[in-house]
Scaffold this motif. Structure first.
Motif, PDB file in Angstrom:
ATOM      1  N   ASP A  39      21.266  -2.630 -18.620  1.00  0.00           N
ATOM      2  CA  ASP A  39      21.179  -4.062 -18.346  1.00  0.00           C
ATOM      3  C   ASP A  39      20.262  -4.770 -19.356  1.00  0.00           C
ATOM      4  N   PHE A  40      20.255  -4.288 -20.562  1.00  0.00           N
ATOM      5  CA  PHE A  40      19.409  -4.815 -21.639  1.00  0.00           C
ATOM      6  C   PHE A  40      19.489  -6.331 -21.766  1.00  0.00           C
ATOM      7  N   LYS A  41      20.671  -6.899 -21.624  1.00  0.00           N
ATOM      8  CA  LYS A  41      20.861  -8.346 -21.811  1.00  0.00           C
ATOM      9  C   LYS A  41      20.208  -9.172 -20.708  1.00  0.00           C
ATOM     10  N   HIS A  42      19.749  -8.531 -19.644  1.00  0.00           N
ATOM     11  CA  HIS A  42      19.080  -9.258 -18.560  1.00  0.00           C
ATOM     12  C   HIS A  42      17.590  -9.457 -18.848  1.00  0.00           C
ATOM     13  N   PHE A  43      17.070  -8.760 -19.839  1.00  0.00           N
ATOM     14  CA  PHE A  43      15.659  -8.883 -20.186  1.00  0.00           C
ATOM     15  C   PHE A  43      15.492  -9.947 -21.260  1.00  0.00           C
ATOM     16  N   ARG A  44      14.562 -10.870 -21.017  1.00  0.00           N
ATOM     17  CA  ARG A  44      14.305 -11.926 -21.996  1.00  0.00           C
ATOM     18  C   ARG A  44      12.888 -11.754 -22.517  1.00  0.00           C
ATOM     19  N   GLY A  45      12.763 -11.664 -23.824  1.00  0.00           N
ATOM     20  CA  GLY A  45      11.462 -11.561 -24.462  1.00  0.00           C
ATOM     21  C   GLY A  45      11.009 -12.917 -24.954  1.00  0.00           C
ATOM     22  N   ILE A  46       9.768 -13.266 -24.669  1.00  0.00           N
ATOM     23  CA  ILE A  46       9.203 -14.547 -25.090  1.00  0.00           C
ATOM     24  C   ILE A  46       8.013 -14.238 -25.992  1.00  0.00           C
ATOM     25  N   ALA A  47       8.128 -14.620 -27.244  1.00  0.00           N
ATOM     26  CA  ALA A  47       7.054 -14.360 -28.206  1.00  0.00           C
ATOM     27  C   ALA A  47       5.834 -15.201 -27.864  1.00  0.00           C
ATOM     28  N   ALA A  48       4.680 -14.582 -27.948  1.00  0.00           N
ATOM     29  CA  ALA A  48       3.416 -15.267 -27.692  1.00  0.00           C
ATOM     30  C   ALA A  48       2.546 -15.175 -28.941  1.00  0.00           C
ATOM     31  N   HIS A  49       1.469 -15.901 -28.934  1.00  0.00           N
ATOM     32  CA  HIS A  49       0.556 -15.938 -30.061  1.00  0.00           C
ATOM     33  C   HIS A  49      -0.004 -14.546 -30.364  1.00  0.00           C
ATOM     34  N   GLY A  50      -0.097 -14.196 -31.624  1.00  0.00           N
ATOM     35  CA  GLY A  50      -0.697 -12.935 -32.031  1.00  0.00           C
ATOM     36  C   GLY A  50       0.248 -11.744 -32.009  1.00  0.00           C
ATOM     37  N   GLY A  51       1.543 -11.996 -31.852  1.00  0.00           N
ATOM     38  CA  GLY A  51       2.515 -10.912 -31.879  1.00  0.00           C
ATOM     39  C   GLY A  51       2.774 -10.257 -30.529  1.00  0.00           C
ATOM     40  N   HIS A  52       2.208 -10.798 -29.467  1.00  0.00           N
ATOM     41  CA  HIS A  52       2.447 -10.267 -28.131  1.00  0.00           C
ATOM     42  C   HIS A  52       3.774 -10.821 -27.616  1.00  0.00           C
ATOM     43  N   VAL A  53       4.417 -10.068 -26.740  1.00  0.00           N
ATOM     44  CA  VAL A  53       5.696 -10.503 -26.175  1.00  0.00           C
ATOM     45  C   VAL A  53       5.641 -10.353 -24.662  1.00  0.00           C
ATOM     46  N   ARG A  54       6.095 -11.405 -23.954  1.00  0.00           N
ATOM     47  CA  ARG A  54       6.218 -11.357 -22.501  1.00  0.00           C
ATOM     48  C   ARG A  54       7.687 -11.170 -22.184  1.00  0.00           C
ATOM     49  N   TYR A  55       7.980 -10.287 -21.242  1.00  0.00           N
ATOM     50  CA  TYR A  55       9.358 -10.034 -20.833  1.00  0.00           C
ATOM     51  C   TYR A  55       9.570 -10.457 -19.399  1.00  0.00           C
ATOM     52  N   GLN A  56      10.719 -11.087 -19.170  1.00  0.00           N
ATOM     53  CA  GLN A  56      11.154 -11.476 -17.837  1.00  0.00           C
ATOM     54  C   GLN A  56      12.525 -10.905 -17.595  1.00  0.00           C
ATOM     55  N   TYR A  57      12.887 -10.788 -16.325  1.00  0.00           N
ATOM     56  CA  TYR A  57      14.215 -10.268 -15.977  1.00  0.00           C
ATOM     57  C   TYR A  57      15.049 -11.423 -15.458  1.00  0.00           C
ATOM     58  N   LEU A  58      16.222 -11.615 -16.040  1.00  0.00           N
ATOM     59  CA  LEU A  58      17.119 -12.717 -15.669  1.00  0.00           C
ATOM     60  C   LEU A  58      18.221 -12.214 -14.744  1.00  0.00           C
ATOM     61  N   GLU A  59      18.594 -13.049 -13.783  1.00  0.00           N
ATOM     62  CA  GLU A  59      19.713 -12.704 -12.890  1.00  0.00           C
ATOM     63  C   GLU A  59      21.017 -12.612 -13.683  1.00  0.00           C
ATOM     64  N   ASN A  60      21.206 -13.558 -14.597  1.00  0.00           N
ATOM     65  CA  ASN A  60      22.414 -13.592 -15.423  1.00  0.00           C
ATOM     66  C   ASN A  60      22.055 -13.127 -16.833  1.00  0.00           C
ATOM     67  N   PRO A  61      22.879 -12.269 -17.426  1.00  0.00           N
ATOM     68  CA  PRO A  61      22.558 -11.764 -18.770  1.00  0.00           C
ATOM     69  C   PRO A  61      22.596 -12.880 -19.815  1.00  0.00           C
ATOM     70  N   ARG A  62      21.766 -12.725 -20.832  1.00  0.00           N
ATOM     71  CA  ARG A  62      21.809 -13.689 -21.943  1.00  0.00           C
ATOM     72  C   ARG A  62      23.085 -13.449 -22.735  1.00  0.00           C
ATOM     73  N   SER A  63      23.494 -14.462 -23.437  1.00  0.00           N
ATOM     74  CA  SER A  63      24.744 -14.328 -24.209  1.00  0.00           C
ATOM     75  C   SER A  63      24.495 -13.721 -25.564  1.00  0.00           C
TER      76      SER A  63
END
Length: 63
Positions: A39-63
């Protein structure tokens, strides 16, 4: 390390946590495990300052 990452992804997938934060130095290891998930497409990575990444899980997969 891989088993820890899988536990983090499971917690996110099961809504036990809303998001997980990955440090810059752990990103490549984390992503190597993440892309193998069915379910890789359900994970959304959000880039943050300093090269850190926050991940969230989406109900619907990204395109």
């Amino acid at each position: 390390m891989e088993s820890e990452i899988i536990k983090m992804l499971e917690a996110l997938r099961n809504k036990e946590v809303e998001e997980i934060s990955v440090e810059k130095e752990d990103f490549l290891s984390f992503r190597a495990v993440l892309v193998k998930q069915p379910d890789f497409k359900h994970f959304r990575g959000i880039a943050a300052h300093g090269g850190h990444v926050r991940y969230q899980y989406l109900e619907n997969p990204r395109s």
